[in-house]
Design an enzyme around this catalytic site. Structure first.
Site, PDB file in Angstrom:
ATOM      1  N   ASP A  54       0.829  -1.198   0.000  1.00 41.41           N
ATOM      2  CA  ASP A  54       0.000   0.000   0.000  1.00 41.41           C
ATOM      3  C   ASP A  54       0.868   1.255   0.000  1.00 41.41           C
ATOM      4  OD1 ASP A  54      -2.346  -1.487   0.097  1.00 41.41           O
ATOM      5  OD2 ASP A  54      -2.424  -1.485   2.286  1.00 41.41           O
ATOM      6  N   TYR A  82       6.780  -8.395   8.475  1.00 41.03           N
ATOM      7  CA  TYR A  82       6.462  -6.965   8.568  1.00 41.03           C
ATOM      8  C   TYR A  82       6.763  -6.455   9.975  1.00 41.03           C
ATOM      9  CZ  TYR A  82       3.496  -7.761   4.415  1.00 41.03           C
ATOM     10  OH  TYR A  82       3.020  -8.102   3.174  1.00 41.03           O
ATOM     11  N   ASP A  96      -6.565   1.689   8.331  1.00 41.54           N
ATOM     12  CA  ASP A  96      -5.259   2.350   8.426  1.00 41.54           C
ATOM     13  C   ASP A  96      -5.475   3.859   8.335  1.00 41.54           C
ATOM     14  OD1 ASP A  96      -5.753   2.844   5.733  1.00 41.54           O
ATOM     15  OD2 ASP A  96      -4.022   1.701   4.987  1.00 41.54           O
ATOM     16  N   ARG A 188      -3.530  -4.782   7.946  1.00 43.08           N
ATOM     17  CA  ARG A 188      -4.568  -3.822   8.354  1.00 43.08           C
ATOM     18  C   ARG A 188      -5.722  -4.533   9.048  1.00 43.08           C
ATOM     19  NH1 ARG A 188      -6.798  -1.202   3.435  1.00 43.08           N
ATOM     20  NH2 ARG A 188      -5.762  -2.802   2.208  1.00 43.08           N
TER      21      ARG A 188
END
Length: 237
Positions: A54, A82, A96, A188
């Site tokens: 993203d 991540y 988010d 998310r």
């Protein structure tokens, strides 16, 4: 990578790119493609990425050139790591910072022990609902298109695997984490569900992809650095 060899790029290179904040994955691919075409005066060359990030996320984007684009599907299926931050006490429609906080919740009841227990709860195979603000398709249309039109759509949960979920720092309402997960995981959604589990709300406020399989962001170049390496004479363009 030999920046002076056209054949290397045509035969196939796997490039590790550190995608900057606010860049789309498409923009990063285009920047790499532009630099290669300009360097070697190529009319066309295949360039693609192995897994979207993203715009609000940073980190490892694997970009393949030439014949290496055939490896994209295999690379997309690899385990990913991540790091990031979940902010508790509020939810957003996109899960988010793409959208504004729409509901606020208390956080006073949340303890360090509860946060660590929640991480354990979400470790393993879990059913996860993708965010409505995503590029997944339903009836031939992207989910985010429905969301932006204010239309509600039914999104089915799917099984994903959280291999590791480590809480690295707690500064309520912020919680820092490291996650190792399977293909198809939406961090998310994990942030949103994490907040719900703690009888509060949660949304993702920072995300960085650090690994894809054996590939590490520590060995990656930003698009700007790649351009400088390939086109030192054009660095001031």
């Amino acid at each position: 990578m030999n920046p002076d060899s056209k054949d290397n790029f045509l035969e196939g290179q796997i490039l590790l790119i550190d995608k900057p904040l606010n860049w789309s994955s498409f923009q990063a691919v285009n920047a790499i493609k532009w630099a290669i075409r300009r360097k070697f005066q190529l009319k066309k060359i295949k360039v693609g990425h192995a897994g979207t990030l993203d715009p609000l996320a940073t980190g490892l984007l694997i970009i393949c050139t030439g014949k290496a684009t055939k490896k994209i599907e295999g690379l997309q299926g690899q385990v990913k790591e991540y790091t990031g931050t979940i902010t508790l006490g509020g939810t957003t429609p996109s899960y988010d910072l793409e959208t504004e906080v729409d509901q606020e919740y208390p956080v006073d009841h949340i303890t360090e022990e509860a946060i660590k227990e929640a991480a354990v709860h979400f470790t393993g195979e879990i059913a996860q609902k993708p965010p409505v603000f995503s590029a997944l398709k339903k009836d031939g249309k992207r989910l985010y298109e429905f969301a932006r039109e204010g239309k509600e759509v039914e999104i089915k949960k799917r099984l994903i695997t959280i291999i590791e979920f480590e809480i690295t720092a707690i500064r309520l309402p912020e919680v820092d984490f490291r996650v190792v997960c399977s293909k198809g995981t939406y961090i998310r959604s994990l942030a949103h569900d994490f907040g719900q589990y703690l009888d509060s709300g949660g949304h993702l406020t920072r995300l960085r992809r650090t690994k894809i399989g054996d590939y590490n962001v520590n060995n990656a170049l930003t698009p700007e650095k790649f351009r400088e390496l390939l086109l030192p004479e054009a660095s001031n363009d």
